[in-house]
Design a protein around this motif. Structure first.
Motif, PDB file in Angstrom:
ATOM      1  N   LEU A 258       0.839  -1.201   0.000  1.00  0.00           N
ATOM      2  CA  LEU A 258       0.000   0.000   0.000  1.00  0.00           C
ATOM      3  C   LEU A 258       0.878   1.256   0.000  1.00  0.00           C
ATOM      4  CD1 LEU A 258      -3.131   0.456   0.366  1.00  0.00           C
ATOM      5  CD2 LEU A 258      -2.605   0.893   2.767  1.00  0.00           C
ATOM      6  N   PRO A 259       0.657   2.182  -0.931  1.00  0.00           N
ATOM      7  CA  PRO A 259       1.475   3.410  -0.874  1.00  0.00           C
ATOM      8  C   PRO A 259       1.128   4.187   0.400  1.00  0.00           C
ATOM      9  CG  PRO A 259       0.233   3.253  -2.936  1.00  0.00           C
ATOM     10  CD  PRO A 259      -0.288   2.184  -2.038  1.00  0.00           C
ATOM     11  N   PRO A 260       2.118   4.480   1.230  1.00  0.00           N
ATOM     12  CA  PRO A 260       1.798   5.196   2.474  1.00  0.00           C
ATOM     13  C   PRO A 260       1.604   6.687   2.227  1.00  0.00           C
ATOM     14  CG  PRO A 260       4.140   4.714   2.368  1.00  0.00           C
ATOM     15  CD  PRO A 260       3.543   4.146   1.117  1.00  0.00           C
ATOM     16  N   TYR A 261       0.976   7.359   3.162  1.00  0.00           N
ATOM     17  CA  TYR A 261       0.926   8.821   3.122  1.00  0.00           C
ATOM     18  C   TYR A 261       2.290   9.353   3.532  1.00  0.00           C
ATOM     19  CZ  TYR A 261      -4.187   8.643   3.005  1.00  0.00           C
ATOM     20  OH  TYR A 261      -5.487   8.421   2.652  1.00  0.00           O
ATOM     21  N   GLU A 262       2.677  10.468   2.936  1.00  0.00           N
ATOM     22  CA  GLU A 262       3.911  11.131   3.366  1.00  0.00           C
ATOM     23  C   GLU A 262       3.525  12.284   4.267  1.00  0.00           C
ATOM     24  OE1 GLU A 262       6.403  12.409   0.197  1.00  0.00           O
ATOM     25  OE2 GLU A 262       6.793  10.378  -0.521  1.00  0.00           O
ATOM     26  N   VAL A 263       4.078  12.305   5.445  1.00  0.00           N
ATOM     27  CA  VAL A 263       3.767  13.389   6.390  1.00  0.00           C
ATOM     28  C   VAL A 263       5.059  14.114   6.716  1.00  0.00           C
ATOM     29  CG1 VAL A 263       2.884  13.935   8.703  1.00  0.00           C
ATOM     30  CG2 VAL A 263       1.865  12.049   7.398  1.00  0.00           C
ATOM     31  N   SER A 264       5.047  15.411   6.550  1.00  0.00           N
ATOM     32  CA  SER A 264       6.256  16.173   6.822  1.00  0.00           C
ATOM     33  C   SER A 264       6.503  16.230   8.337  1.00  0.00           C
ATOM     34  CB  SER A 264       6.076  17.578   6.249  1.00  0.00           C
ATOM     35  OG  SER A 264       7.175  18.342   6.618  1.00  0.00           O
ATOM     36  N   ILE A 265       7.715  15.875   8.721  1.00  0.00           N
ATOM     37  CA  ILE A 265       8.058  15.851  10.149  1.00  0.00           C
ATOM     38  C   ILE A 265       7.803  17.220  10.785  1.00  0.00           C
ATOM     39  CG2 ILE A 265      10.082  15.819  11.679  1.00  0.00           C
ATOM     40  CD1 ILE A 265      11.087  13.381  10.158  1.00  0.00           C
ATOM     41  N   SER A 266       8.032  18.273   9.995  1.00  0.00           N
ATOM     42  CA  SER A 266       7.880  19.613  10.573  1.00  0.00           C
ATOM     43  C   SER A 266       6.410  19.978  10.802  1.00  0.00           C
ATOM     44  CB  SER A 266       8.539  20.652   9.671  1.00  0.00           C
ATOM     45  OG  SER A 266       7.945  20.558   8.389  1.00  0.00           O
ATOM     46  N   ASP A 267       5.494  19.199  10.243  1.00  0.00           N
ATOM     47  CA  ASP A 267       4.066  19.511  10.407  1.00  0.00           C
ATOM     48  C   ASP A 267       3.435  18.850  11.632  1.00  0.00           C
ATOM     49  OD1 ASP A 267       4.093  21.011   8.161  1.00  0.00           O
ATOM     50  OD2 ASP A 267       3.169  19.506   6.848  1.00  0.00           O
ATOM     51  N   VAL A 268       4.193  17.981  12.284  1.00  0.00           N
ATOM     52  CA  VAL A 268       3.583  17.257  13.405  1.00  0.00           C
ATOM     53  C   VAL A 268       4.458  17.316  14.654  1.00  0.00           C
ATOM     54  CG1 VAL A 268       2.196  15.611  12.072  1.00  0.00           C
ATOM     55  CG2 VAL A 268       4.589  15.091  12.550  1.00  0.00           C
ATOM     56  N   MET A 269       3.798  17.219  15.785  1.00  0.00           N
ATOM     57  CA  MET A 269       4.525  17.131  17.046  1.00  0.00           C
ATOM     58  C   MET A 269       4.303  15.719  17.586  1.00  0.00           C
ATOM     59  SD  MET A 269       4.075  19.850  20.029  1.00  0.00           S
ATOM     60  CE  MET A 269       3.562  19.086  21.521  1.00  0.00           C
ATOM     61  N   VAL A 270       5.352  15.139  18.164  1.00  0.00           N
ATOM     62  CA  VAL A 270       5.219  13.783  18.702  1.00  0.00           C
ATOM     63  C   VAL A 270       5.049  13.870  20.212  1.00  0.00           C
ATOM     64  CG1 VAL A 270       6.368  11.553  18.987  1.00  0.00           C
ATOM     65  CG2 VAL A 270       6.682  12.867  16.876  1.00  0.00           C
ATOM     66  N   ILE A 271       4.043  13.186  20.724  1.00  0.00           N
ATOM     67  CA  ILE A 271       3.843  13.140  22.180  1.00  0.00           C
ATOM     68  C   ILE A 271       3.880  11.677  22.624  1.00  0.00           C
ATOM     69  CG2 ILE A 271       2.249  13.616  24.080  1.00  0.00           C
ATOM     70  CD1 ILE A 271       1.194  15.973  22.524  1.00  0.00           C
ATOM     71  N   HIS A 272       4.759  11.373  23.556  1.00  0.00           N
ATOM     72  CA  HIS A 272       4.814  10.027  24.129  1.00  0.00           C
ATOM     73  C   HIS A 272       3.905  10.026  25.347  1.00  0.00           C
ATOM     74  CE1 HIS A 272       8.046   8.672  21.515  1.00  0.00           C
ATOM     75  NE2 HIS A 272       8.463   9.921  21.582  1.00  0.00           N
ATOM     76  N   LEU A 273       2.872   9.193  25.292  1.00  0.00           N
ATOM     77  CA  LEU A 273       1.846   9.269  26.326  1.00  0.00           C
ATOM     78  C   LEU A 273       2.239   8.581  27.628  1.00  0.00           C
ATOM     79  CD1 LEU A 273      -1.249   8.507  24.052  1.00  0.00           C
ATOM     80  CD2 LEU A 273      -0.577  10.722  24.981  1.00  0.00           C
ATOM     81  N   HIS A 274       2.981   7.505  27.534  1.00  0.00           N
ATOM     82  CA  HIS A 274       3.210   6.732  28.755  1.00  0.00           C
ATOM     83  C   HIS A 274       4.688   6.495  29.066  1.00  0.00           C
ATOM     84  CE1 HIS A 274      -1.062   6.188  29.012  1.00  0.00           C
ATOM     85  NE2 HIS A 274      -1.094   5.692  27.796  1.00  0.00           N
ATOM     86  N   CYS A 275       5.564   7.184  28.374  1.00  0.00           N
ATOM     87  CA  CYS A 275       6.980   7.050  28.714  1.00  0.00           C
ATOM     88  C   CYS A 275       7.704   8.295  28.224  1.00  0.00           C
ATOM     89  CB  CYS A 275       7.577   5.802  28.072  1.00  0.00           C
ATOM     90  SG  CYS A 275       7.508   5.854  26.284  1.00  0.00           S
TER      91      CYS A 275
END
Ligand SMILES: Nc1ncnc2c1ncn2[C@@H]1O[C@H](COP(=O)(O)OP(=O)(O)OP(=O)(O)O)[C@@H](O)[C@H]1O
Length: 379
Positions: A258-275
């Motif tokens: 399946l061709p994946p979506y490309e998401v620009s790293i600069s457009d998203v923030m990563v939140i680690h919920l439990h660590c």
């Protein structure tokens, strides 16, 4: 149901007191508003099954029924790790199994039990309930009845959370399912209220099956297997419904191609919920995981924002040099475009998708990690 077998059944059994309880709720006054019914009781007592029957009983009168799904381990309509609010307008045909349905609002908690972070769990639940109240109690939308199916963790901290939930929601009806092992039950009566406070209509019913000595027979579920199947079912939605993917092998191969979506790293923030993850490890930690694709538009309460979750995605690979994440998800593009948070919890890709014979695990191409390593060396 004396002597009924404790093994999984092909058909739902409706004891007379269950039928009476659903009829009472369906006939309850809709003034000043339709009923809010909380269903509680110990694990495997039959809460989910009863809630399905209740939903079907409320539908003929109201046409649409709200459902607050609070069991992150075995949600009724959502993938694992989520709390969600649904509006259901058609009778449930499978009364013995949960089925995936599109939600109206969802919060990604990211774990299969609330144990790790009761405060966030309750905040998610309160936000979903607030959403219901705002839209279906005080807004322009027609008022709906609400069913809240609660988790079976009713002792210790689980009990404390249930008390908080009941105090916040102030239901008009509480259905408590009881089993013969009294020590495992919730206390009798309106245990969450202070003495003298008036409360809801309390309905106690027994778990559906018991043996000749009147001891409850509880059917144990394969919770782990149910979660895996639910995730598999969820990611099957990445494909058009006319594509037949009957085996895990077919799905694993399907996801690989399946061709994946490309998401620009600069457009998203990563939140680690439990660590906590050191900044240098963020991308490694994200690769080959399931994330909640969230939109940071939730209200802010006590300094904490509860983002709405548009759905789940598999981070299939990360190209740090190009600043791109590759994501597989059934979330439609118009929703995906609004996603600005990736919530990483502890929900894992089903092993049955990773261990398909002859299929190189599609989510861990070694070049991805190489690129990260090269970049790490260069910086
Ligand atoms: N009335 C019923 N007829 C047939 N099977 C039932 C009935 N009630 C419960 N079961 C079976 O018993 C098992 C546990 O029921 P259910 O999932 O409804 O319990 P629960 O209280 O919601 O569990 P949990 O606490 O894990 O959320 C399931 O396999 C379910 O199909």
């Amino acid at each position: 149901m004396a002597g009924a077998s404790p093994s999984a059944r092909a058909e739902v059994v409706v004891p007379p007191e269950w039928a009476a309880a659903t009829a009472t709720a369906a006939a309850a006054s809709s003034e000043p508003a339709p009923p809010v019914v909380v269903v509680c009781g110990p694990k495997n007592a039959g809460k989910s099954t009863f809630s399905r029957l209740l939903l079907n009983s409320l539908l003929p009168r109201y046409g649409r029924v709200g459902y607050l799904d609070t069991d992150v381990g075995q949600p009724e309509f959502s993938p694992p790790g989520c709390l969600s609010f649904h509006v259901v307008d058609e009778a449930l045909t499978d009364l013995l199994n949960p089925t995936l349905r599109e939600c109206e609002r969802c919060c990604f908690f990211g774990d299969i039990s609330s144990k790790r972070d009761p405060e966030t769990y309750l905040n998610c639940l309160f936000h979903l309930y607030d959403y219901f109240v705002e839209k279906y109690r005080s807004g322009a939308s027609e008022p709906l009845p609400l069913i809240v199916n609660t988790p079976g963790w009713v002792k210790g901290a689980g009990f404390d959370m249930l008390v908080e939930m009941l105090r916040y929601i102030c239901p008009t009806i509480v259905v408590q399912i009881r089993i013969s092992a009294q020590s495992k039950n919730l206390p009798d009566g309106m245990f969450w209220l202070d003495c003298g406070q008036t409360g809801p209509n309390m309905i106690n019913i027994d778990a559906p099956f018991h043996d000749a000595l009147n001891r409850s027979l509880l059917i144990q579920k394969d919770s782990y297997g149910m979660r895996e199947r639910r995730l598999i079912e969820y990611f099957k939605q990445c494909f058009p419904s006319d594509i037949s993917l009957t085996t895990n092998k077919e799905l694993a191969y399907g996801l690989t191609s399946l061709p994946p979506y490309e998401v620009s790293i600069s457009d998203v923030m990563v939140i680690h919920l439990h660590c906590q993850v050191p900044p240098s490890e963020v991308w490694h930690s994200l690769n080959a995981t399931i994330v909640g694709l969230a939109i940071s538009c939730g209200t802010i309460e006590a300094g904490r924002s509860i983002p709405w979750c548009a759905g789940l995605g598999i981070i299939r690979g990360i190209d740090v040099q190009r600043g791109i994440l590759y994501v597989i998800t059934p979330v439609p593009l118009e929703h995906l475009q609004r996603v600005d948070l990736l919530l990483q919890g502890l929900i894992e890709i089903p092993k049955s998708l990773l261990q398909v014979r002859g299929c190189v695990s599609p989510y861990m191409p070694t070049n991805v990690l190489h690129r990260i390593s090269e970049r790490d060396i260069n910086t």
